[in-house]
Enzyme design. Structure first.
Site, short mmCIF file in Angstrom:
data_model
loop_
_atom_site.label_atom_id
_atom_site.label_comp_id
_atom_site.label_asym_id
_atom_site.label_seq_id
_atom_site.Cartn_x
_atom_site.Cartn_y
_atom_site.Cartn_z
N GLY A 53 -0.96 0.08 -5.94
CA GLY A 53 -0.89 -0.23 -7.37
C GLY A 53 -1.31 0.96 -8.23
CB SER A 54 -2.77 1.06 -11.63
OG SER A 54 -1.85 0.14 -12.17
CB ILE A 55 -5.77 3.45 -7.44
CG1 ILE A 55 -5.18 2.70 -6.25
CG2 ILE A 55 -6.88 2.63 -8.07
CD1 ILE A 55 -6.21 2.44 -5.15
#
Lengths: 127, 575
Positions: B291-293
């Site tokens: 995801g966003s990491i």
């Protein structure tokens, strides 16, 4: 002359007996001393084996004690694990996590001028 | 009369010669035994009273970086029986089951088996063994084992890391399995004359082949940090009723893992009774869509390639169409008022549309090159068994939609250990180090057999890019989605992630909340990854994972005595 010869003859007649007696006593004393030495030697050997057996036993005792020491060490390490300590601290002693922490940023000149609480220095000691 | 004397004389002479012949026969037989076959009989005699006593080889211990023992072996005896010698089997079974706390029926079955040797219980407590020995039960005896029994004094601490051993002290999993050859000792033996009780006769013939204890291992793990990580992880999982989670703490300058926590974990002694899914070291063997990491690595690639600068602006509307697919921002209420943002804001506020725009600008070749350079899709080389490489679609199969989705960490599977190694590279000036668990191998007499130095894999990004990324990620924590990771007095950098889980190719309504960061920003030392799988209620990484990061980071700073770099408003800094 004859008297001397007769005396000598008498001596010759009596010396074989003495000779035999001397020889027998020599042999007997030789056998006796051999026996004595053997007995002493065997006794010492027996003592030596006895001491060696005792040393084996002591080594066994030492091994047993070392083993028990290792077991106790493991028990001690088990008792000092953090999970157990935290549980005891919270449940039995009613301790709580600290909310506030005091941060003291001290320069070395300040250290010389005033006494500093040990705990503050301890917190900043680098591992 | 003369005849009579002659006959007697003849008989005497005949008897004499008969005795002489008999004597000669005996003499020759004696010579045959004592001289001709002397060696053979000597060997036979030696075999009868020559015994071999095995010297046990104790497995090496495992210590943390401060010398605290995490795994130890102890010499323990086993209880065995000769069923043919036991007369009262019921009595023996009852007594043994009482002392050993074993099932009486099982013991009875063993005692009544048609064999001359059977183990009742292996490697029992020493006091119990002594109790049984004192009872002097017929047919029951103690066996001295050639290997020890493994103990884990710290309970279930670092259970996945340490692994476990089998009944013969052989390593099966984790560090125990990976370094089994180093930890295993070499058995020795003593050949000596023994008496009829099997006890060595002192002072007799002796031939010793000494046993060698196994080497000890010193790990990079810090027991305190490991405990802290496990405690905070368990607390968060319990709070959000999550399914599982991982925390990894790494020293960014050398690749040393200070803590690696998985939940659920297990007690090493109960390894064989633990459900198989809990035994897996998910930090190295479970790949997931980050995801966003993952946007951190897109931004690094964009800056380092020179194709994007900090002053460039990118489209950041509510959605963007890429290759027939509509890409939306996350449903977290954060939107771009201007519809255009620079790279720093795109990362700070985690705009999916923004990262898609950046990815489209840099192109799939550049992005793929940096993904591989950061170590994704390959083994990190961590010294643990069962590591997986994750999954990246090959470059030749990348469509525009893959480029878009990969830019915000979907459509790519990575492992937690790959992520921590990669963020450490960003934090330390661009150097990718091999993560490792073992610091040194020490011999039983304290000499260093092998020391594991930091292993640099490659320079991934430049120092300048690393500084720029640190500034951007600092903003994420200061004013973006990672505010709950702030630590008073310290500069923290990081990225939140809330990734939708993929189950057999279909995205389901379960999420993975994560936070990946490093600190202190001015002089980076540590990186932490927190990953919580399937939190219930609140799902956002900034709410679920960031506070766990903060708790661990605060304690870590305190533990290592790192003073604050920012002025604190009052002297009483709040935790």
């Amino acid at each position: 002359m004859l008297t001397i010869f007769n005396e000598r003859a008498k001596k010759v007649k009596s010396s074989p007996l003495k000779l035999v007696f001397n020889r027998i006593s020599l042999v007997l004393s030789f056998i006796f001393s051999i026996n004595l030495i053997s007995i002493v030697y065997l006794n010492q050997c027996a003592k030596l084996v006895n001491y060696q057996y005792k040393s084996c036993q002591l080594r066994e005792i030492k091994d047993t004690l070392e083993r028990q020491n290792n077991i106790l060490q493991v028990k001690e390490e088990n008792l000092s694990n953090f999970e157990r300590i935290e549980k005891l601290a919270k449940v039995k002693l009613g301790m709580v996590m600290p909310v506030n922490r005091i941060v003291l940023n001290l320069s070395s000149s300040v250290l010389q001028a005033s006494r500093v609480p040990y705990f503050a220095l301890d917190k900043f000691s680098k591992r | 009369m003369r005849n009579f004397n002659y006959k007697i004389r003849k008989r005497i002479i005949f008897l004499f010669y008969f005795c002489v012949i008999l004597f000669l026969l005996l003499f020759f037989r004696l010579m045959e035994i004592q001289a001709v076959h002397a060696y053979k009989f000597k060997i036979l005699a030696l075999k009868q009273h020559l015994g071999t006593i095995e010297l046990p080889a104790i497995r090496g211990n495992i210590f943390d970086c401060h010398g605290e023992p995490l795994a130890k072996s102890l010499e323990l005896p086993s209880i065995a029986v000769n069923p043919k010698e036991i007369k009262d089997t019921l009595k023996a079974a009852k007594i043994l089951s009482l002392i050993l706390s074993e099932n009486e029926k099982n013991i009875l079955n063993k005692i009544t088996s048609q064999t001359t040797f059977v183990f009742i219980k292996r490697k029992v407590d020493y006091n119990l063994a002594k109790q049984i020995e004192r009872l002097n039960l017929e047919g029951v005896f103690l066996i001295k084992e050639s290997t020890g029994k493994r103990f884990y004094p710290k309970g279930n601490l670092a259970s996945h890391l340490i692994g476990c051993t089998g009944i013969d002290d052989q390593g099966l999993d984790g560090i125990e399995g990976y370094y089994d050859q180093s930890l295993r000792g070499t058995q020795g033996k003593v050949e000596t004359e023994i008496d009829n009780l099997g006890i060595a006769i002192p002072g007799s013939f002796l031939k010793i082949s000494p046993s060698l204890a196994g080497n000890n291992l010193v790990l990079t793990i810090d027991e305190e940090i490991q405990y802290l990580a496990e405690r905070e992880l368990k607390s968060a999982i319990s709070l959000y009723h999550a399914k599982r989670g991982n925390v990894i703490v790494m020293d960014i300058n050398n690749g040393e893992i200070l803590a690696l926590a998985n939940y659920p974990n297990f007690y090493n002694e109960n390894y064989f009774f633990t459900p198989k899914e809990n035994l897996r070291n998910s930090a190295i063997s479970d790949a997931f869509e980050p995801g966003s990491i993952f946007k951190v690595f897109l931004a690094s690639a964009a800056l380092d390639s020179g194709k994007v600068s900090l002053d460039d602006f990118f489209y950041c509307g509510n959605s963007i169409n890429v290759g027939g697919w509509n890409i939306h921002n996350a449903n977290d209420g954060l939107t771009s008022a201007a519809g255009k943002e620079n790279l720093a804001n795109i990362i700070t506020y985690s705009f999916n549309v923004g990262t898609t725009s950046v990815a489209l600008k840099i192109g799939k070749e550049t992005f793929y090159k940096y993904i591989k350079a950061f170590g994704f899709g390959d083994h990190t080389g961590i010294d643990l068994p069962g590591e997986t490489t994750g999954s990246i679609i090959p470059l030749e199969e990348w469509a525009l939609s893959n480029l878009a989705t990969c830019s915000f960490g979907q459509g790519i599977a990575v492992t937690p250990v790959q992520l921590i190694a990669a963020i450490s590279a960003i934090a330390n000036g661009g150097k990718l180090y091999r993560p490792h668990i073992v610091k040194a191998i020490i011999s039983p007499n304290g000499e260093t057999v092998k020391e594991f130095k930091p292993q640099l894999i490659r320079q991934v990004i430049s120092f300048k890019t690393s500084l720029e990324m640190a500034e951007i990620l600092k903003q994420v924590v200061e004013k973006g989605t990672g505010k709950k990771a702030q630590i008073p007095g310290y500069l923290v950098a990081g990225k939140t992630g809330t990734a939708q889980k993929c189950d057999r190719g279909v995205y389901v309504n379960n999420y993975i909340a994560s936070f990946l960061g490093f600190f202190p920003v001015d002089e980076p030392r540590f990186a932490i990854l927190v990953k919580i799988e399937e939190p219930q209620g609140i799902i956002w990484g900034g709410y679920v994972a960031a506070p766990v990061f903060k708790s661990i980071a605060q304690e870590l700073l305190w533990h290592y005595g790192i003073p604050p770099s920012l002025p604190i408003n009052n002297l009483r800094g709040k935790s």
